[in-house]
Motif scaffolding. Structure first.
Motif, PDB file in Angstrom:
ATOM      1  N   VAL A  52       0.853  -1.320   0.193  1.00  0.00           N
ATOM      2  CA  VAL A  52      -0.028   0.071  -0.118  1.00  0.00           C
ATOM      3  C   VAL A  52       0.901   1.225  -0.036  1.00  0.00           C
ATOM      4  N   PHE A  53       0.862   2.048  -0.949  1.00  0.00           N
ATOM      5  CA  PHE A  53       1.406   3.240  -0.793  1.00  0.00           C
ATOM      6  C   PHE A  53       1.012   4.399  -0.028  1.00  0.00           C
ATOM      7  N   SER A  54       2.005   5.274   0.328  1.00  0.00           N
ATOM      8  CA  SER A  54       1.769   6.241   1.289  1.00  0.00           C
ATOM      9  C   SER A  54       0.834   7.363   0.765  1.00  0.00           C
ATOM     10  N   ARG A  55       0.828   7.569  -0.531  1.00  0.00           N
ATOM     11  CA  ARG A  55       0.016   8.432  -1.192  1.00  0.00           C
ATOM     12  C   ARG A  55      -0.494   7.920  -2.481  1.00  0.00           C
ATOM     13  N   SER A  56      -1.211   8.735  -3.495  1.00  0.00           N
ATOM     14  CA  SER A  56      -1.534   8.525  -4.797  1.00  0.00           C
ATOM     15  C   SER A  56      -0.426   8.591  -5.721  1.00  0.00           C
ATOM     16  N   VAL A  57      -0.261   7.804  -6.686  1.00  0.00           N
ATOM     17  CA  VAL A  57       0.875   7.848  -7.432  1.00  0.00           C
ATOM     18  C   VAL A  57       0.359   8.375  -8.858  1.00  0.00           C
ATOM     19  N   ASP A  58       1.410   9.254  -8.998  1.00  0.00           N
ATOM     20  CA  ASP A  58       0.919  10.147 -10.351  1.00  0.00           C
ATOM     21  C   ASP A  58       1.483   9.563 -11.610  1.00  0.00           C
ATOM     22  N   PRO A  59       1.034   9.995 -12.809  1.00  0.00           N
ATOM     23  CA  PRO A  59       1.223   9.031 -13.985  1.00  0.00           C
ATOM     24  C   PRO A  59       2.688   9.077 -14.249  1.00  0.00           C
ATOM     25  N   ILE A  60       3.407  10.048 -14.085  1.00  0.00           N
ATOM     26  CA  ILE A  60       4.852  10.094 -14.236  1.00  0.00           C
ATOM     27  C   ILE A  60       5.606   9.008 -13.219  1.00  0.00           C
ATOM     28  N   GLU A  61       5.341   9.108 -12.125  1.00  0.00           N
ATOM     29  CA  GLU A  61       5.755   8.108 -11.130  1.00  0.00           C
ATOM     30  C   GLU A  61       5.539   6.774 -11.695  1.00  0.00           C
ATOM     31  N   ALA A  62       4.238   6.423 -11.831  1.00  0.00           N
ATOM     32  CA  ALA A  62       4.060   5.067 -12.408  1.00  0.00           C
ATOM     33  C   ALA A  62       4.672   4.698 -13.531  1.00  0.00           C
ATOM     34  N   ALA A  63       4.809   5.461 -14.510  1.00  0.00           N
ATOM     35  CA  ALA A  63       5.468   5.053 -15.801  1.00  0.00           C
ATOM     36  C   ALA A  63       6.923   4.804 -15.665  1.00  0.00           C
ATOM     37  N   ILE A  64       7.665   5.517 -14.829  1.00  0.00           N
ATOM     38  CA  ILE A  64       8.902   5.263 -14.268  1.00  0.00           C
ATOM     39  C   ILE A  64       8.957   3.852 -13.638  1.00  0.00           C
ATOM     40  N   LEU A  65       8.177   3.556 -12.707  1.00  0.00           N
ATOM     41  CA  LEU A  65       8.016   2.186 -12.073  1.00  0.00           C
ATOM     42  C   LEU A  65       7.821   1.300 -13.135  1.00  0.00           C
ATOM     43  N   HIS A  66       7.141   1.574 -14.040  1.00  0.00           N
ATOM     44  CA  HIS A  66       6.729   0.362 -15.223  1.00  0.00           C
ATOM     45  C   HIS A  66       7.879   0.362 -16.151  1.00  0.00           C
ATOM     46  N   SER A  67       8.925   1.115 -16.167  1.00  0.00           N
ATOM     47  CA  SER A  67       9.819   0.996 -17.107  1.00  0.00           C
ATOM     48  C   SER A  67      10.875   0.145 -16.872  1.00  0.00           C
ATOM     49  N   HIS A  68      11.613  -0.063 -18.287  1.00  0.00           N
ATOM     50  CA  HIS A  68      12.695  -1.111 -18.316  1.00  0.00           C
ATOM     51  C   HIS A  68      13.716  -0.750 -17.421  1.00  0.00           C
ATOM     52  N   THR A  69      14.021   0.267 -17.213  1.00  0.00           N
ATOM     53  CA  THR A  69      15.066   0.994 -16.176  1.00  0.00           C
ATOM     54  C   THR A  69      14.867   0.420 -14.811  1.00  0.00           C
ATOM     55  N   SER A  70      13.714   0.528 -14.371  1.00  0.00           N
ATOM     56  CA  SER A  70      13.156  -0.124 -12.993  1.00  0.00           C
ATOM     57  C   SER A  70      13.456  -1.618 -13.112  1.00  0.00           C
ATOM     58  N   SER A  71      13.029  -2.182 -14.202  1.00  0.00           N
ATOM     59  CA  SER A  71      13.263  -3.679 -14.280  1.00  0.00           C
ATOM     60  C   SER A  71      14.797  -4.007 -14.247  1.00  0.00           C
ATOM     61  N   ALA A  72      15.593  -3.312 -14.906  1.00  0.00           N
ATOM     62  CA  ALA A  72      16.931  -3.829 -15.048  1.00  0.00           C
ATOM     63  C   ALA A  72      17.514  -3.219 -13.751  1.00  0.00           C
ATOM     64  N   THR A  73      17.096  -2.255 -12.893  1.00  0.00           N
ATOM     65  CA  THR A  73      17.733  -1.933 -11.644  1.00  0.00           C
ATOM     66  C   THR A  73      17.414  -3.057 -10.624  1.00  0.00           C
TER      67      THR A  73
END
Length: 160
Positions: A52-73
């Motif tokens: 459960v997140f501490s607050r709502s996630v905005d679209p930019i944050e969600a896109a970053i979390l869904h990105s290949h870069t996050s998966s690679a990390t």
């Protein structure tokens, strides 16, 4: 009718970055969403853990979390195959288990959340800056047009 100046227009822009305040982090794991067979011989090796997140996630944050870069990390940190999916105020951490989270995956995700929130703030501030500059340029252009049009007279010409 007077039109607002560039300064007046830019003063009316509501900053986008104020829409999201506070750190983005996972507050807790939804225990009721875990497999009922946990800590039994029938427990699956991996499953989806819901946080459960501490607050709502905005679209930019969600896109970053869904990105290949996050998966690679996550993969580079030693947790290949783990996925992240934002669903409203929940983070679905797929192909994982509680042991992986305890072994450092939770820290990796925490850093990803911090990085995503920081990057989102920077991107929103850049959008605000670009918008303010565009509005100022438009206002200056409009003032130049008014200056030019004010010099035009449709009275009788002395040169006819």
């Amino acid at each position: 009718m007077d039109t607002p100046t560039a300064r007046e227009r830019s003063a009316t822009i509501t900053p986008i970055h104020t829409a999201r305040t506070g750190d983005l982090r996972v507050m807790e794991i939804v225990a009721s969403a875990l497999p009922v067979t946990l800590l039994t011989p029938d427990a699956p090796d991996t499953y989806t853990v819901t946080g459960v997140f501490s607050r709502s996630v905005d679209p930019i944050e969600a896109a970053i979390l869904h990105s290949h870069t996050s998966s690679a990390t996550i993969t580079a940190a030693g947790f290949p195959g783990v996925t992240l999916h934002v669903s409203d105020r929940r983070l679905l951490i797929g192909n994982t288990n509680l042991d992986m989270l305890q072994a450092g995956l939770a820290n990796v995700i925490g850093q990803l959340l911090l990085d995503a929130a920081t990057t989102a703030v920077i991107r929103r501030q850049q959008v605000e800056t670009d918008l303010a500059q565009a509005l100022a340029a438009d206002a200056e252009r409009a003032e130049r047009v008014r200056d030019i049009t004010s010099t035009i007279s449709f009275g009788p010409s002395r040169y006819s």
